[in-house]
Write a protein that holds these residues in place. Structure first.
Motif, PDB file in Angstrom:
ATOM      1  N   THR A 122      -1.737  -5.594  24.655  1.00  0.00           N
ATOM      2  CA  THR A 122      -2.073  -6.975  24.648  1.00  0.00           C
ATOM      3  C   THR A 122      -2.188  -6.992  23.062  1.00  0.00           C
ATOM      4  OG1 THR A 122      -4.229  -6.400  25.260  1.00  0.00           O
ATOM      5  CG2 THR A 122      -2.733  -7.657  27.127  1.00  0.00           C
ATOM      6  N   THR A 123      -2.848  -6.090  22.461  1.00  0.00           N
ATOM      7  CA  THR A 123      -2.852  -6.470  20.909  1.00  0.00           C
ATOM      8  C   THR A 123      -2.120  -5.109  20.257  1.00  0.00           C
ATOM      9  OG1 THR A 123      -5.257  -7.367  21.175  1.00  0.00           O
ATOM     10  CG2 THR A 123      -4.468  -6.218  19.052  1.00  0.00           C
ATOM     11  N   VAL A 124      -1.493  -5.580  19.272  1.00  0.00           N
ATOM     12  CA  VAL A 124      -0.814  -4.514  18.384  1.00  0.00           C
ATOM     13  C   VAL A 124      -1.078  -4.822  16.745  1.00  0.00           C
ATOM     14  CG1 VAL A 124       1.107  -6.001  17.929  1.00  0.00           C
ATOM     15  CG2 VAL A 124       1.252  -3.615  17.965  1.00  0.00           C
ATOM     16  N   ILE A 125      -1.512  -3.570  16.098  1.00  0.00           N
ATOM     17  CA  ILE A 125      -1.650  -3.828  14.684  1.00  0.00           C
ATOM     18  C   ILE A 125      -0.195  -3.191  14.238  1.00  0.00           C
ATOM     19  CG2 ILE A 125      -2.854  -2.735  12.795  1.00  0.00           C
ATOM     20  CD1 ILE A 125      -4.593  -4.504  14.912  1.00  0.00           C
ATOM     21  N   ASP A 126       0.706  -4.012  13.697  1.00  0.00           N
ATOM     22  CA  ASP A 126       1.702  -3.816  13.449  1.00  0.00           C
ATOM     23  C   ASP A 126       1.786  -3.464  11.846  1.00  0.00           C
ATOM     24  OD1 ASP A 126       4.523  -3.516  13.086  1.00  0.00           O
ATOM     25  OD2 ASP A 126       5.048  -5.606  13.051  1.00  0.00           O
ATOM     26  N   ASN A 127       1.918  -2.183  11.295  1.00  0.00           N
ATOM     27  CA  ASN A 127       2.159  -1.839  10.045  1.00  0.00           C
ATOM     28  C   ASN A 127       3.403  -2.144   9.649  1.00  0.00           C
ATOM     29  OD1 ASN A 127       1.525   1.036   7.821  1.00  0.00           O
ATOM     30  ND2 ASN A 127       1.881  -1.103   7.226  1.00  0.00           N
ATOM     31  N   HIS A 128       3.995  -3.306   9.135  1.00  0.00           N
ATOM     32  CA  HIS A 128       5.152  -3.542   8.697  1.00  0.00           C
ATOM     33  C   HIS A 128       5.268  -3.431   7.207  1.00  0.00           C
ATOM     34  CE1 HIS A 128       8.751  -6.000   8.496  1.00  0.00           C
ATOM     35  NE2 HIS A 128       8.263  -6.482   7.484  1.00  0.00           N
ATOM     36  N   TYR A 129       6.299  -2.684   6.823  1.00  0.00           N
ATOM     37  CA  TYR A 129       6.844  -2.376   5.548  1.00  0.00           C
ATOM     38  C   TYR A 129       8.115  -2.389   4.799  1.00  0.00           C
ATOM     39  CZ  TYR A 129       7.332   2.752   6.856  1.00  0.00           C
ATOM     40  OH  TYR A 129       7.658   3.759   7.667  1.00  0.00           O
ATOM     41  N   ALA A 130       8.876  -3.100   5.866  1.00  0.00           N
ATOM     42  CA  ALA A 130      10.399  -3.297   5.156  1.00  0.00           C
ATOM     43  C   ALA A 130      11.154  -4.347   6.225  1.00  0.00           C
ATOM     44  CB  ALA A 130      11.098  -2.023   5.264  1.00  0.00           C
ATOM     45  N   PRO A 131      11.492  -5.342   5.319  1.00  0.00           N
ATOM     46  CA  PRO A 131      10.996  -5.778   4.017  1.00  0.00           C
ATOM     47  C   PRO A 131       9.814  -6.599   3.976  1.00  0.00           C
ATOM     48  CG  PRO A 131      13.343  -6.692   4.737  1.00  0.00           C
ATOM     49  CD  PRO A 131      12.330  -6.221   5.941  1.00  0.00           C
ATOM     50  N   THR A 132       9.133  -6.564   2.700  1.00  0.00           N
ATOM     51  CA  THR A 132       7.833  -7.285   2.731  1.00  0.00           C
ATOM     52  C   THR A 132       7.311  -8.477   1.911  1.00  0.00           C
ATOM     53  OG1 THR A 132       7.381  -5.826   1.013  1.00  0.00           O
ATOM     54  CG2 THR A 132       6.728  -5.013   3.056  1.00  0.00           C
ATOM     55  N   ASP A 133       8.800  -9.210   1.815  1.00  0.00           N
ATOM     56  CA  ASP A 133       8.580 -10.510   1.059  1.00  0.00           C
ATOM     57  C   ASP A 133       7.941 -11.336   1.996  1.00  0.00           C
ATOM     58  OD1 ASP A 133      10.965 -12.286   2.657  1.00  0.00           O
ATOM     59  OD2 ASP A 133      11.259  -9.979   2.536  1.00  0.00           O
ATOM     60  N   PRO A 134       7.304 -12.498   1.573  1.00  0.00           N
ATOM     61  CA  PRO A 134       6.221 -13.116   2.410  1.00  0.00           C
ATOM     62  C   PRO A 134       7.018 -13.740   3.486  1.00  0.00           C
ATOM     63  CG  PRO A 134       5.719 -13.532   0.098  1.00  0.00           C
ATOM     64  CD  PRO A 134       6.993 -12.614   0.149  1.00  0.00           C
ATOM     65  N   GLU A 135       8.239 -14.392   3.355  1.00  0.00           N
ATOM     66  CA  GLU A 135       9.071 -14.918   4.476  1.00  0.00           C
ATOM     67  C   GLU A 135       9.335 -14.108   5.640  1.00  0.00           C
ATOM     68  OE1 GLU A 135       9.007 -18.045   4.460  1.00  0.00           O
ATOM     69  OE2 GLU A 135       8.347 -18.224   2.189  1.00  0.00           O
ATOM     70  N   THR A 136       9.663 -12.796   5.195  1.00  0.00           N
ATOM     71  CA  THR A 136       9.900 -11.724   6.309  1.00  0.00           C
ATOM     72  C   THR A 136       8.563 -11.533   7.088  1.00  0.00           C
ATOM     73  OG1 THR A 136      11.793 -10.835   5.222  1.00  0.00           O
ATOM     74  CG2 THR A 136      10.903  -9.484   6.998  1.00  0.00           C
ATOM     75  N   ARG A 363     -11.574  -0.470  25.269  1.00  0.00           N
ATOM     76  CA  ARG A 363     -12.547  -1.084  24.358  1.00  0.00           C
ATOM     77  C   ARG A 363     -12.804  -0.635  23.251  1.00  0.00           C
ATOM     78  NH1 ARG A 363     -17.802  -1.021  26.906  1.00  0.00           N
ATOM     79  NH2 ARG A 363     -18.906  -0.773  25.002  1.00  0.00           N
ATOM     80  N   GLU A 364     -12.536   0.843  22.888  1.00  0.00           N
ATOM     81  CA  GLU A 364     -12.451   1.174  21.511  1.00  0.00           C
ATOM     82  C   GLU A 364     -11.440   0.665  20.396  1.00  0.00           C
ATOM     83  OE1 GLU A 364     -15.353   3.075  20.264  1.00  0.00           O
ATOM     84  OE2 GLU A 364     -15.809   2.120  22.333  1.00  0.00           O
ATOM     85  N   GLY A 365     -10.398   0.393  21.096  1.00  0.00           N
ATOM     86  CA  GLY A 365      -9.313  -0.126  20.325  1.00  0.00           C
ATOM     87  C   GLY A 365      -9.747  -1.521  19.982  1.00  0.00           C
ATOM     88  N   ALA A 366     -10.126  -2.241  20.764  1.00  0.00           N
ATOM     89  CA  ALA A 366     -10.589  -3.674  20.348  1.00  0.00           C
ATOM     90  C   ALA A 366     -11.693  -3.920  19.524  1.00  0.00           C
ATOM     91  CB  ALA A 366     -10.817  -4.355  21.726  1.00  0.00           C
ATOM     92  N   ARG A 367     -12.578  -2.728  19.398  1.00  0.00           N
ATOM     93  CA  ARG A 367     -13.679  -2.671  18.437  1.00  0.00           C
ATOM     94  C   ARG A 367     -12.697  -2.252  17.027  1.00  0.00           C
ATOM     95  NH1 ARG A 367     -17.551   1.884  19.150  1.00  0.00           N
ATOM     96  NH2 ARG A 367     -18.583   1.310  17.305  1.00  0.00           N
TER      97      ARG A 367
END
Ligand SMILES: [Zn+2]
Length: 463
Positions: A122-136, A363-367
């Motif tokens: 239900t929660t994802v930390i998406d480390n997005h690094y390509a492409p990294t222009d603000p629009e994308t 619970r730890e993931g949410a913390r």
């Protein structure tokens, strides 16, 4: 009393402060919050629901947090085998990252979000690094949110080519922005999608070992200014702390601590190669660590020191590391591999138990992510999953937690609720045209493979 949704008669594993399990239990939801959790008979009698879902024969659990993913890598799934982390990056992931277009990234993120929701994330930390222009970056965040997920897009920043990056052979095409430009672009994204958004933007210097120290300082300052967390890859491979020590005369986590950059806003992906002092520092400062055992096994990166980190006080989440390094975004698989990795490494079958794996995933993931979800208790965000428990691979059923962690898999999830809204049910993500999405993802991936020169990787059999 009236509520919007009543999940009735399931095996409710709350992972709350007392680790209450109600068998049978019910969960009442009003708006985007959990209104009540308790034994089924009394909860069902107390609440009049606009909609009731019969959860008999099913588990009701807090939604999972995937503490470290790379959704844009969805289109690279199934390729790049037999490599350790550094060759995997240089020969496979960097060329992929350079070839991926803004539309590819948006489609990949939607595919990843759909896959996540289908398996109860239900929660994802998406480390997005390509492409990294603000629009994308903003389009990816919007795609993740539109599919129905909560979380953050942690904008990967590389900055200029440091001596470590040069020595380790990162391709020049990755270095598009200066340190100042990276920070300014991230600031722009954070301004346009401010903290408190269902999907936030976090600063994410890509890897402590090869980005400029000023980029890390700037990322932590941005997070403090906006009130978000910040994210980075930390000591995933054995060479990471070594190369850092050589270049700067200090280990990377020791440097973070010395600079005052290590606190509850810090979220470190992997943290496999830490020494005792670094573990102590992370624990003292209550910093977050995302453990990615499936990816660590796939790339033969090593085994994170789970017991020591948790005993020191670190907030440990579990992560998939995205659909490429782990192939599936399935937190059931990640929970199981967490336990197996620890046991294989310590030769101690009691090194970690199934209850702990479920705690880390919820619970730890949410913390770690700062969402306040991850537990089923009145007042918490209504993020949860309903999991079938009556399939042949789950019968006979004695202990719900054991059945979830050892016997179940992502495809056993039947219903996912995020922020009080049902986003996956009856085998479909309700906010996405899945058929069109899958067709587009396959087509784009084939074009990408040929553009990136990966044709040789798609042979049906490797000898
Ligand atoms: Zn990663």
């Amino acid at each position: 009393m009236e509520c919007d949704l009543l999940l009735s008669g399931g095996r409710v594993v709350t992972v709350d402060g007392r680790r209450s399990v109600y068998e049978p239990g019910s969960v009442a939801i009003t708006g985007n919050r959990i209104a009540a959790v308790g034994p089924a008979a009394e909860t069902d009698a107390a609440w009049q629901a606009a909609r009731t879902v019969d959860c008999r024969g099913r588990a009701v659990v807090p939604g999972f947090t995937d503490g470290h993913s790379h959704l844009f890598q969805s289109l690279a799934r199934g390729l790049g085998e037999g490599l350790s982390i550094w060759p995997w990056l240089c020969e496979f992931m960097w060329p992929y990252s350079i070839a991926v277009t803004p539309d590819d990234a948006r489609v990949a993120a939607t595919l990843g979000a759909v896959e996540a929701l289908r398996s109860g994330i239900t929660t994802v930390i998406d480390n997005h690094y390509a492409p990294t222009d603000p629009e994308t970056v903003l389009a990816v965040a919007a795609a993740v949110e539109s599919a129905g997920l909560r979380g953050a897009v942690a904008r990967g920043m590389i900055g200029h080519r440091t001596p470590v990056a040069l020595a380790r052979g990162l391709p020049p095409a990755l270095f598009r922005y200066s340190v100042a430009e990276e920070l300014e672009l991230t600031r722009e994204c954070m301004r346009r999608r401010p903290p408190g958004s269902t999907v936030e933007i976090w600063p994410a210097p890509l890897n402590l070992s090869y980005v400029d120290q000023d980029l890390v300082r700037g990322a932590a300052a941005l997070a403090a200014e906006f009130g978000t967390r910040w994210h980075t890859h930390c000591s995933e491979g054995a060479k990471d702390p070594e190369s850092y020590l050589e270049a700067y005369g200090i280990r990377p986590v020791e440097w973070l601590a010395a600079e005052g950059l290590l606190d509850e806003r810090t979220t470190l992906a992997h943290a496999v190669w830490l020494d005792d002092a670094e573990i102590r520092r992370i624990g003292e400062r209550r910093a977050g660590v995302a453990h990615n055992p499936v990816s660590n096994a796939y790339l033969a990166s090593g085994v994170m020191r789970l017991r020591e980190l948790r005993e020191a006080g670190a907030v440990v989440a579990l992560g998939t590391d995205g659909p490429s390094a782990g192939h599936r975004q399935d937190m059931f698989e990640v929970m199981k591999q967490t336990l197996f990795g620890q046991r294989q490494h310590t030769l101690d079958p009691a090194a970690a138990r199934c209850e702990e794996a479920l705690e880390l995933a919820t619970r730890e993931g949410a913390r770690y992510a700062g969402t306040g979800a991850g537990i089923l208790t009145a007042g918490a965000p209504a993020d949860l999953a309903v999991v079938a428990l009556d399939r042949p691979h789950q019968v006979p059923l004695h202990r719900t937690v054991s059945a979830l962690v050892y016997a179940s898999r992502g495809s056993d999830v039947e219903l996912t609720v995020v922020d009080g809204r049902v986003v996956f049910e009856d085998g479909r993500c309700v906010l996405v045209d899945e058929e069109a999405l899958l067709a587009e993802a396959q087509e784009r991936s084939e074009q990408l493979v040929s553009r990136a020169g990966f044709g040789g990787l798609t042979r049906p059999w490797n000898h």
